[in-house]
Design a protein around this motif. Structure first.
Motif, short mmCIF file in Angstrom:
data_model
loop_
_atom_site.label_atom_id
_atom_site.label_comp_id
_atom_site.label_asym_id
_atom_site.label_seq_id
_atom_site.Cartn_x
_atom_site.Cartn_y
_atom_site.Cartn_z
N ASN A 68 16.68 37.09 -75.96
CA ASN A 68 15.97 37.69 -77.09
C ASN A 68 15.49 39.11 -76.83
OD1 ASN A 68 16.37 35.39 -78.58
ND2 ASN A 68 14.33 34.56 -78.22
N TYR A 80 17.41 41.47 -75.93
CA TYR A 80 18.54 42.36 -76.17
C TYR A 80 18.88 42.35 -77.65
CZ TYR A 80 18.84 42.37 -71.14
OH TYR A 80 18.54 42.53 -69.82
N THR A 81 19.02 43.53 -78.22
CA THR A 81 19.09 43.65 -79.67
C THR A 81 20.49 43.92 -80.22
OG1 THR A 81 18.50 45.98 -79.44
CG2 THR A 81 16.70 44.43 -79.88
N SER A 82 21.36 44.47 -79.42
CA SER A 82 22.74 44.74 -79.87
C SER A 82 23.70 43.98 -78.98
CB SER A 82 23.04 46.24 -79.82
OG SER A 82 22.22 46.95 -80.72
N GLY A 125 19.40 46.40 -74.49
CA GLY A 125 18.00 46.30 -74.88
C GLY A 125 17.21 47.46 -74.31
N GLN A 173 22.53 51.60 -84.98
CA GLN A 173 22.60 50.65 -83.88
C GLN A 173 23.92 50.84 -83.15
OE1 GLN A 173 22.17 46.59 -85.16
NE2 GLN A 173 20.93 46.08 -83.39
#
Length: 123
Positions: A108, A110-112, A99, A1
């Motif tokens: 939500n 966007y993950t990092s 994202g 990540q």
């Protein structure tokens, strides 16, 4: 990540400018969207701006149109947020996030996320 690091926050008087940087630990993947969110004191995160890493398309929250500008520096894996004509209500912690679900204003998607940088605007 991917790891994200924000910088450039600080204390500025109303009407002043700041430029925030979001630097990634590696190259952003094709199709990535990098966004800025902010969290004002006592409030939820809110979308500020986003940029599509490949196509350079951008989007802004209404409060930022005409005052904020998001851009990218591909050579440095960095996304910039130029903020002009700052107001006291822009006081917040500013976060960058990445994202792969397209241009979105939803947290939500966007993950990092980075750790954030404090922006304080004095009136």
């Amino acid at each position: 990540q991917v790891q994200l690091a924000e910088s450039g926050g600080g204390l500025v008087q109303a009407g002043g400018s700041l430029r925030l940087s979001c630097t990634a630990s590696r190259r952003f993947y094709d199709g990535s969207v990098v966004a800025w969110f902010r969290q004002p004191p006592g409030r939820e995160h809110e979308f500020v701006a986003a940029i599509n890493w490949n196509y350079d398309t951008v989007d802004y929250a209404d409060f930022g149109r005409g005052r904020f500008a998001i851009s990218r520096d591909s050579a440095k894996n960095t996304v910039l947020l130029q903020m002009d004509s700052l107001k006291s209500e822009d006081t917040a912690i500013y976060f960058c996030a990445v994202g792969i679900l397209g241009m979105s204003m939803r947290r939500n998607d966007y993950t990092s996320w980075g750790q954030g940088t404090q922006v304080t605007v004095s009136s």
